[in-house]
Design an enzyme around this catalytic site. Structure first.
Site, PDB file in Angstrom:
ATOM      1  N   MET A  61       0.651  -1.318  -0.041  1.00 14.70           N
ATOM      2  CA  MET A  61       0.135  -0.124  -0.021  1.00 14.70           C
ATOM      3  C   MET A  61       0.958   1.309   0.143  1.00 14.70           C
ATOM      4  SD  MET A  61      -2.899  -0.913  -0.210  1.00 14.70           S
ATOM      5  CE  MET A  61      -3.914  -2.805  -0.201  1.00 14.70           C
ATOM      6  N   ASP A 113      23.341 -11.749   5.960  1.00 17.23           N
ATOM      7  CA  ASP A 113      23.774 -12.505   4.800  1.00 17.23           C
ATOM      8  C   ASP A 113      25.232 -12.847   4.404  1.00 17.23           C
ATOM      9  OD1 ASP A 113      23.342 -14.061   2.167  1.00 17.23           O
ATOM     10  OD2 ASP A 113      24.123 -12.310   1.318  1.00 17.23           O
TER      11      ASP A 113
END
Length: 148
Positions: A61, A113
Site C-alpha cells: 500500500m 547474509d
C-alpha cells in the site's frame, strides 16, 4: 492505496534505526574488513539505499516516492552490536517513514547474509522509527531513543 491528491507538498524526512547483535569476534571481523564476501558495511549501505528506492515494490500500500536523499550510517557499541540508521528525504505529498524502515531492514539483512557463514546466531532488531518531519500530522520524535 490512500488518495493523496489533495495533500500539500512539503519537505519530509524520516529517520529509522535497527541493530544487529552478534558475537564480538564477528563485529571485529566486520570492522577489520575480513569477511570473505567483502566490505560488509559498504554493501549494506548500498542495499539500504536500493531498498529505500524500491519500498513501494515491497510494501503493497506504499506510494512510489521520488526520494531526494538517502543516507545510511553505522555505529557500534564496541562489543557485540552494530547500529544502522537511515535518514530519508523527499519533497512530496506523503511521508518517507516506510522507506527509512525498509532501508535499515535491508541493510541489517545484508549484514546477516554476508556474515552468516561465521555467525548464524545474529539477531536483527528492534527496528523502529526515530523521527519524522513534515506533512499534515506534523513532526514526531521518539522519546526513548538516544542518538548515535
Amino acid at each position: 492505496m490512500v488518495d493523496i491528491s489533495e495533500k500539500d507538498v512539503t519537505k519530509r524526512t524520516a529517520i529509522a534505526r535497527t541493530a544487529v547483535t552478534m558475537r564480538p569476534e564477528t563485529l571485529l571481523t566486520i570492522k577489520e574488513g575480513r569477511i570473505s564476501k567483502g566490505d560488509v558495511l559498504g554493501v549494506a549501505q548500498v542495499a539500504g539505499i536500493m531498498a529505500a528506492k524500491q519500498t513501494s515494490a515491497w510494501i503493497p500500500m506504499c506510494h512510489p516516492i521520488a526520494l531526494t536523499g538517502v543516507n545510511i550510517a553505522f555505529d557500534d557499541n564496541g562489543s557485540d552490536e552494530l547500529y544502522i540508521e537511515a535518514t530519508v528525504r523527499t519533497t512530496g505529498k506523503t511521508g518517507v517513514e516506510m522507506e527509512a524502515l525498509t532501508a535499515v531492514s535491508a541493510a541489517g539483512l545484508t549484514v546477516y547474509d554476508m556474515c552468516k557463514a561465521i555467525d548464524k546466531d545474529m539477531a536483527i532488531g528492534p527496528t523502529r522509527l526515530i523521527e519524522k518531519t513534515g506533512g499534515k500530522n506534523g513532526d514526531y520524535r521518539r522519546n526513548d531513543e538516544a542518538s548515535f
